[in-house]
Every structure is written in structure tokens, then in C-alpha cells.
Design a protein around this motif. Sequence first.
Motif, short mmCIF file in Angstrom:
data_model
loop_
_atom_site.label_atom_id
_atom_site.label_comp_id
_atom_site.label_asym_id
_atom_site.label_seq_id
_atom_site.Cartn_x
_atom_site.Cartn_y
_atom_site.Cartn_z
N LYS A 1 -91.34 -50.64 29.45
CA LYS A 1 -91.67 -50.01 30.73
C LYS A 1 -92.62 -50.85 31.56
CE LYS A 1 -90.88 -45.07 30.01
NZ LYS A 1 -91.49 -43.72 30.07
N ASP A 2 -93.53 -51.56 30.90
CA ASP A 2 -94.51 -52.37 31.64
C ASP A 2 -93.83 -53.46 32.45
OD1 ASP A 2 -96.59 -50.85 30.63
OD2 ASP A 2 -96.92 -52.17 28.91
N ASN A 3 -92.86 -54.14 31.83
CA ASN A 3 -92.16 -55.23 32.51
C ASN A 3 -90.82 -54.80 33.10
OD1 ASN A 3 -94.05 -57.43 31.91
ND2 ASN A 3 -93.46 -57.07 29.78
N LYS A 4 -90.50 -53.50 32.92
CA LYS A 4 -89.28 -52.92 33.48
C LYS A 4 -88.04 -53.71 33.05
CE LYS A 4 -91.47 -50.75 37.48
NZ LYS A 4 -92.85 -51.00 37.00
N LYS A 5 -87.88 -53.82 31.72
CA LYS A 5 -86.75 -54.55 31.16
C LYS A 5 -86.19 -53.80 29.94
CE LYS A 5 -88.18 -59.22 32.52
NZ LYS A 5 -87.01 -59.50 33.39
N VAL A 6 -84.88 -53.92 29.75
CA VAL A 6 -84.23 -53.50 28.52
C VAL A 6 -84.01 -54.75 27.68
CG1 VAL A 6 -82.13 -52.52 27.49
CG2 VAL A 6 -83.09 -51.52 29.57
N LEU A 7 -84.41 -54.69 26.42
CA LEU A 7 -84.28 -55.82 25.51
C LEU A 7 -83.42 -55.39 24.33
CD1 LEU A 7 -88.06 -56.79 25.49
CD2 LEU A 7 -86.28 -57.88 26.85
N CYS B 1 -82.42 -43.31 27.08
CA CYS B 1 -81.08 -43.79 26.71
C CYS B 1 -81.17 -44.87 25.63
CB CYS B 1 -80.36 -44.35 27.94
SG CYS B 1 -78.73 -45.02 27.59
N CYS B 2 -82.14 -45.77 25.74
CA CYS B 2 -82.30 -46.82 24.73
C CYS B 2 -82.59 -46.23 23.36
CB CYS B 2 -83.41 -47.78 25.14
SG CYS B 2 -82.95 -48.88 26.50
N VAL B 3 -83.38 -45.16 23.34
CA VAL B 3 -83.65 -44.48 22.07
C VAL B 3 -82.36 -43.93 21.48
CG1 VAL B 3 -84.85 -42.53 20.99
CG2 VAL B 3 -86.03 -43.91 22.71
N SER C 1 -78.32 -39.37 41.46
CA SER C 1 -78.36 -38.91 40.08
C SER C 1 -79.77 -38.55 39.60
CB SER C 1 -77.78 -39.99 39.15
OG SER C 1 -76.48 -40.35 39.55
N PHE C 2 -80.78 -39.18 40.19
CA PHE C 2 -82.16 -38.97 39.74
C PHE C 2 -83.06 -38.77 40.95
CE2 PHE C 2 -79.90 -41.86 36.92
CZ PHE C 2 -79.98 -41.20 35.72
N PHE D 1 -85.59 -42.41 36.97
CA PHE D 1 -84.51 -43.27 36.49
C PHE D 1 -84.99 -44.17 35.36
CE2 PHE D 1 -82.01 -47.30 37.19
CZ PHE D 1 -80.87 -46.85 36.55
N TYR D 2 -86.18 -44.73 35.52
CA TYR D 2 -86.73 -45.59 34.47
C TYR D 2 -86.97 -44.80 33.18
CZ TYR D 2 -87.58 -49.03 38.19
OH TYR D 2 -87.44 -49.92 39.23
N ASP D 3 -87.43 -43.56 33.33
CA ASP D 3 -87.61 -42.70 32.15
C ASP D 3 -86.27 -42.45 31.45
OD1 ASP D 3 -90.33 -42.49 32.57
OD2 ASP D 3 -90.20 -40.58 33.64
N GLU D 4 -85.22 -42.28 32.25
CA GLU D 4 -83.89 -42.06 31.70
C GLU D 4 -83.40 -43.28 30.93
OE1 GLU D 4 -80.60 -39.73 30.78
OE2 GLU D 4 -82.48 -39.17 31.78
#
Length: 274
Positions: A142-148, A108-110, A94-95, A101-104
Motif C-alpha cells: 500500500k505504501d508504494n501502491k504496487k502489487v507484487l 483481492c491479493c489476500v 465500481s468504487f 479501490f486500493y483497499d479492494e
Amino acid sequence: MKSCLFNFYFKKGNFMVKVNSSSNNLYVEKKDNGEICVFGNEINYFLEFPTNFSAKDFDLFFTICHYAKKAKNNKKLISIDFDDMARFLDYKKSFKNKSRFYDEIFDCCVRCSSITNKIISNSDSVDKVNPKHFFKSITSDKDNKKVLFQLNEIAFDYLYFFENYFKLNLREFCSLTTKGAKIMLRLLVQFNNLPKGKNGLKELVLNIDEFRKILKNNALDSYEPKYLKSRVLSPAIKELVDDKRYFNAICCELLKEKKAISSCRISFDDSNRA
């Protein structure tokens, strides 16, 4: 599987589905071909996604919901590692790479921050539509590569406390490429308990205006009724019945009343589904 009784009715422009079942508070079932996640039917009807929500955004949204359910009614801040967001995806297909993928995920979170609930509530005997955001907050670190994220109260009803539900195989859902196919899959698995007709097919009939509203709420152009079949339904059906991977057969017919398209009849054979 417990039996369900479906009742259909309309209320102030909203298509309502009532399913009588003794089961609720369902979480996650593990299957050989993926994990089956259980959601309240309201997700299909009362959530409004931003118009720029993509097919991959829906994959990521339901993945987030999956981890929210595994947190089991956690009202605190929930954290998901970026790599876990790819659990049901083949991001290499997909990417271009992990960075993309991380940018996506960030984008997406936005977009997820704009998901609203629109449900009819009765106040002082006057029906009102009360929009409310699904997420209280959602950010990408992005720094810690987590979705919160934190869920709003209405999200708890849709994810945890419900009587009317549909089951979604997340790996199967994420393997679909178009928004139309993803919407139709969610609808048809919701109505898997419909009885078979004499032709061996199950039949679902939706008011055309309400069906178009479902498409619009799910960020898909609802089109004029005359274009609905060629631009939405036919491509979705083609993907869902290709090699009988998802359904054995799906047939769609736009019904007319006084020369105007009034409803959409979807007949389907899901006997190949576990």
C-alpha cells in the motif's frame, strides 16, 4: 483464425476438453475495443477460487494475469502499479474513490493467495488430484501502491505453454457485473469454433455435474439442478444478450434422462462478435 478440433471426454470426475491446434505460446493481441488475452483452457476447468471471490476479484485476477503474460515468462517477482490495475475497469463506477479501490486490491491479493490448481496427474498408475497454489506469492504494497507477485510452475503452463486456449477481451470481461455472466462468457468464447446447426446456432452440451463443478470452482453457488436455470443461467444470459452487446442470442435447456436432469444444452449466436 486457425481452425480447431474439439474433443470431449471425462476422466475421474473431471470434464476434459482437448483442442487440437498448431498455435501455442500466445500472448496479447491489441484490438480497437480492448486487448485480447489468450489463456490455456485449464484456467476454466482446473483452477479453484475461494468461495468469497467476488466478480470484481475476477476482473483483478485476469488483469494480473494480463500483466504476467506481458512479462513473458518472467519467473522473478513481477510488479504492477495500483493505477495500472484499473486499466480495464471504470473504478469510479465500481468504487466510491481511489482509496476504496486500493483497499479492494489489497483484499483481492489476500484472496488470490488461496487460488489452487486441481488437476489429475498419473502417479504409479493411480490417478490423484494434486492441488497447488497458482501464485508462489502475492502481496499488496500500500505504501508504494504496487502489487507484487510470483507465479508457481503450474501457472506458467496456463499462461504461456499451452496448445488448448481461449481468447478473452479483458475490457469486455470486466464490463460484466455478475460472476455467472463472466463464467458463461469464458465458456462460450472457448467454444467459438463450434459449427452452426440448421437453426444457425452453435450448440454446447455439458454434463450437469461437471457444469456445477465449474460453477463451484469459480466461487459461484452451483445450486441443485432444478434451481440452476433460474438462479444462475437466466440472469447470466440476460446480461450477455442485453441489447445484443455480447451475443445475439443464448438459449439454455436442461436435459433430462430417466426424469433426472443430466446435462445442460447451451445454444448461442455469436455472429455479432469479431
